[in-house]
Design an enzyme around this catalytic site. Sequence first.
Site, PDB file in Angstrom:
ATOM      1  CB  CYS A 145      -4.614   2.207   4.145  1.00 49.98           C
ATOM      2  SG  CYS A 145      -4.410   0.435   3.755  1.00 49.98           S
ATOM      3  CG  HIS A 240      -1.824   1.348   8.321  1.00 49.23           C
ATOM      4  ND1 HIS A 240      -2.989   2.067   8.428  1.00 49.23           N
ATOM      5  CD2 HIS A 240      -2.119   0.256   7.576  1.00 49.23           C
ATOM      6  CE1 HIS A 240      -3.964   1.441   7.803  1.00 49.23           C
ATOM      7  NE2 HIS A 240      -3.470   0.345   7.268  1.00 49.23           N
ATOM      8  CD  GLU A 242      -2.558   5.069  10.399  1.00 51.67           C
ATOM      9  OE1 GLU A 242      -3.502   4.316  10.076  1.00 51.67           O
ATOM     10  OE2 GLU A 242      -1.567   5.265   9.645  1.00 51.67           O
TER      11      GLU A 242
END
Length: 298
Positions: A145, A240, A242
């Site tokens: 990001c 994102h 993750e």
Amino acid sequence: MSLILPSDYHSINIVKQNNLIRWLPKDKIDAHQTSNRMRIGILNLMPLGHQYELNILNSIGFTNFEIEPVWFKLKNHNYKTWPKGYVDKFYINYEEVKDQDPLDGFIITGTPIEHLDFEDVTYWNEIIQIINDSRERFPSTLGLCWAGMAMAYLLGVKKIVYETKMFGVFKLENTAPNHLIMGATDHTFSCPQSRNAGMDSKGIEKAVSKGDLRALAFSDEVGYPIYETPDHKQIVHLGHPEYNAKRLAYEAKRDNDNPKVPPIKNFDFKNPSNIWKMHRHTFFQQWLNFCNEKSRKL
């Protein structure tokens, strides 16, 4: 699929309950076989970062390696949303990296400041030094990001602040299906986006034409969310991958009544479902494979 963590880690009971990831006590690591051990540095810039850690740990832990995370902090950042004393106990300054055992890879997380000019960020000069040094020091640095935006900005790509937040789960096209990291990812895949800015698509295309960047994914709605430097030393993911479903649901609930944030797209936060899990697993596994191969040759 193992994580090497201290016994007093705050979420150790949650890690123990994960049947897919094995916990290896850091203070007893000599008692275990660690032929696939990797040390991954993580510069965590997220607010409430102690809660966010598990998103990163689950991403790098669900792999074929025994991962020891090494957490880094900034000198010029106020960790006011973190528990008192936590950062000093579990995190080290980046300058201390030279006194550590070598790292096999490095991750810089996002942080919700993408609406600010880079030069107005209080720790911008420190970030520049870390990004530049990590490119020289480690096999690969992964910027998530905002950190990925910072990497591209330092390569001359302009940041674009959006009128409304890009928020939701979006389909993307894999533009490099034979790539050493993206090769395991489907031709189309989904990934969360939660950001108020992105990088200028024409700027990315110009950098690609000059040989400064290689684009790895695209969609008309999202632009270029994944790209890298041609030497593979820096890889960027503006999304994102993750995140787990609970993390995205938390953000959606938090901003549900915020008139400045649009309703989340393609995600039901009342009944959250993770449809990007395979992308997360393959992306982090392939990145770690690359880091492992390169670090073994050093």
